[in-house]
Design an enzyme around this catalytic site. Structure first.
Site, PDB file in Angstrom:
ATOM      1  N   LYS A   1       0.905  12.188  -1.052  1.00  0.00           N
ATOM      2  CA  LYS A   1       0.482  12.294   0.342  1.00  0.00           C
ATOM      3  C   LYS A   1       1.622  12.014   1.315  1.00  0.00           C
ATOM      4  O   LYS A   1       1.823  12.770   2.260  1.00  0.00           O
ATOM      5  CB  LYS A   1      -0.687  11.327   0.614  1.00  0.00           C
ATOM      6  CG  LYS A   1      -1.181  11.398   2.058  1.00  0.00           C
ATOM      7  CD  LYS A   1      -2.480  10.646   2.270  1.00  0.00           C
ATOM      8  CE  LYS A   1      -2.934  10.751   3.725  1.00  0.00           C
ATOM      9  NZ  LYS A   1      -4.097   9.892   3.994  1.00  0.00           N
ATOM     10  N   HIS A   2       2.340  10.894   1.102  1.00  0.00           N
ATOM     11  CA  HIS A   2       3.337  10.456   2.087  1.00  0.00           C
ATOM     12  C   HIS A   2       4.767  10.758   1.639  1.00  0.00           C
ATOM     13  O   HIS A   2       5.592  11.227   2.424  1.00  0.00           O
ATOM     14  CB  HIS A   2       3.197   8.958   2.357  1.00  0.00           C
ATOM     15  CG  HIS A   2       1.808   8.553   2.741  1.00  0.00           C
ATOM     16  ND1 HIS A   2       1.281   8.831   3.978  1.00  0.00           N
ATOM     17  CD2 HIS A   2       0.829   7.906   2.046  1.00  0.00           C
ATOM     18  CE1 HIS A   2       0.038   8.350   4.040  1.00  0.00           C
ATOM     19  NE2 HIS A   2      -0.265   7.803   2.877  1.00  0.00           N
TER      20      HIS A   2
ATOM     21  N   HIS B   1       0.855  -1.184   0.000  1.00  0.00           N
ATOM     22  CA  HIS B   1       0.000   0.000   0.000  1.00  0.00           C
ATOM     23  C   HIS B   1       0.895   1.240   0.000  1.00  0.00           C
ATOM     24  O   HIS B   1       0.773   2.092  -0.872  1.00  0.00           O
ATOM     25  CB  HIS B   1      -0.955  -0.044   1.202  1.00  0.00           C
ATOM     26  CG  HIS B   1      -2.032   0.995   1.144  1.00  0.00           C
ATOM     27  ND1 HIS B   1      -3.204   0.904   1.842  1.00  0.00           N
ATOM     28  CD2 HIS B   1      -2.099   2.159   0.462  1.00  0.00           C
ATOM     29  CE1 HIS B   1      -3.959   1.965   1.581  1.00  0.00           C
ATOM     30  NE2 HIS B   1      -3.300   2.740   0.756  1.00  0.00           N
TER      31      HIS B   1
ATOM     32  N   HIS C   1      -0.948   8.904  -5.494  1.00  0.00           N
ATOM     33  CA  HIS C   1      -1.484   9.252  -4.179  1.00  0.00           C
ATOM     34  C   HIS C   1      -0.443   9.014  -3.077  1.00  0.00           C
ATOM     35  O   HIS C   1      -0.252   9.849  -2.193  1.00  0.00           O
ATOM     36  CB  HIS C   1      -2.743   8.430  -3.910  1.00  0.00           C
ATOM     37  CG  HIS C   1      -3.324   8.645  -2.560  1.00  0.00           C
ATOM     38  ND1 HIS C   1      -4.187   9.676  -2.270  1.00  0.00           N
ATOM     39  CD2 HIS C   1      -3.133   7.981  -1.390  1.00  0.00           C
ATOM     40  CE1 HIS C   1      -4.515   9.633  -0.990  1.00  0.00           C
ATOM     41  NE2 HIS C   1      -3.892   8.613  -0.433  1.00  0.00           N
ATOM     42  N   GLU C   2       0.238   7.862  -3.145  1.00  0.00           N
ATOM     43  CA  GLU C   2       1.213   7.534  -2.097  1.00  0.00           C
ATOM     44  C   GLU C   2       2.370   8.533  -2.080  1.00  0.00           C
ATOM     45  O   GLU C   2       2.802   8.957  -1.021  1.00  0.00           O
ATOM     46  CB  GLU C   2       1.739   6.106  -2.284  1.00  0.00           C
ATOM     47  CG  GLU C   2       0.684   5.036  -2.051  1.00  0.00           C
ATOM     48  CD  GLU C   2       0.024   5.131  -0.678  1.00  0.00           C
ATOM     49  OE1 GLU C   2       0.742   5.036   0.328  1.00  0.00           O
ATOM     50  OE2 GLU C   2      -1.204   5.305  -0.612  1.00  0.00           O
TER      51      GLU C   2
END
Ligand SMILES: *[C@@H]1O[C@H](CO)[C@@H](O)[C@H](O)[C@H]1NC(C)=O
Ligand SMILES: *[C@@H]1O[C@H](CO)[C@@H](O)[C@H](O)[C@H]1NC(C)=O
Length: 248
Positions: free
Chosen positions: A120-121, A61, A116-117
């Site tokens: 965001k992170h 993920h 997204h990963e």
């Protein structure tokens, strides 16, 4: 003499300043992996990726920076957003190990999950990783830690059976030394089931560490380990399979 002392003091000061600048400004990482079966048999349902050789395995993920107080930084840098051209050499591996089964969108779209990963992170961990090393580090841990094999060796199999939450945690702890966090979701009948593992890493993502903080992730003392979903074939593959059946 005095000048030398002042100069060396200034050098020392600048060294301290630059090293503190590049130190991680978060406390640890969650390395999160999800089980596609738990998406497919849930209320939400799944969209299998079209990539045919997606592994029958846990999927990455992402790698999420965390603060010790249970909060986390997110979307830290709008000036360095996801750029797939920076990771082109990793894509084929990522399609197999980091595939999207409708975690975010149906139909599944890996690029969307990767984007997204990072946004965001990844943008919050640039003191430790650039684009390429962020994605590569995820793949490196995937290589290092085969969660499915570890469970299977303890007789914990994706067969729709129910297993003790502690039994599952202990199986992982036996190998990495620390218990993981586990997140459950529900199948359509409302059974709690294994959805995601949270493996804790130090703030340089080099070593496994004891999780400083594991949020309550709504499991029961016994949880279901759903089967791996059947793979979808493309329409042309299905048609050719059907025609070969009907002509023989
Ligand atoms: C948690 O820690 C971070 C980093 O020290 C801080 O910025 C944030 O305000 C804290 N949040 C809470 C709710 O304490
Ligand atoms: C997949 O996601 C990416 C990034 O968000 C987007 O640019 C692309 O158009 C999407 N592809 C499809 C088929 O929806």
């Amino acid at each position: 003499m005095r000048g030398i002392i002042i100069v060396s003091f200034l050098i020392l000061q600048s060294l301290v300043a630059s090293s503190s600048q590049s130190a991680p400004d978060f406390n640890f990482f969650y390395w999160v992996n999800y089980w596609p079966g738990a998406i497919c048999d849930s209320q939400k349902g799944c969209c299998p990726p079209t990539i045919r050789d997606t592994a029958s395995d846990f999927m990455i993920h992402g790698l999420w920076p965390q603060f010790i107080n249970g909060t986390w930084p997110a979307f830290c840098d709008q000036t360095n957003l996801f750029d797939i051209s920076k990771i082109s050499d990793l894509i084929s591996k990522m399609e197999r190990k980091w595939a999207e089964w409708g975690v975010w969108t149906c139909p599944s779209n890996e690029t969307n999950l990767w984007e997204h990963e990072w946004n965001k992170h990844g943008t919050c961990v640039q003191s430790v990783f650039d684009h390429h090393s962020y994605f590569q580090t995820n793949l490196k841990f995937k290589q290092k830690l085969n969660l499915l094999n570890i469970l299977k060796q303890k007789g914990i199999k994706p067969n729709d059976g129910f297993y003790g939450l502690d039994e599952i945690k202990n199986a992982i702890k036996c190998v990495i030394g620390f218990a993981p966090g586990i997140e459950c979701n529900e199948d359509v009948k409302g059974n709690k089931q294994l959805f995601q593992f949270y493996i804790c890493l130090d703030n340089y993502a080099k070593e496994f560490v004891e999780c400083p903080y594991v949020p309550d992730k709504s499991c029961a003392s016994k949880i279901k380990f759903p089967k791996f979903p059947k793979k979808r074939f493309s329409l042309s593959e299905s048609l050719s399979a059907m025609s070969s059946v009907s002509t023989t």
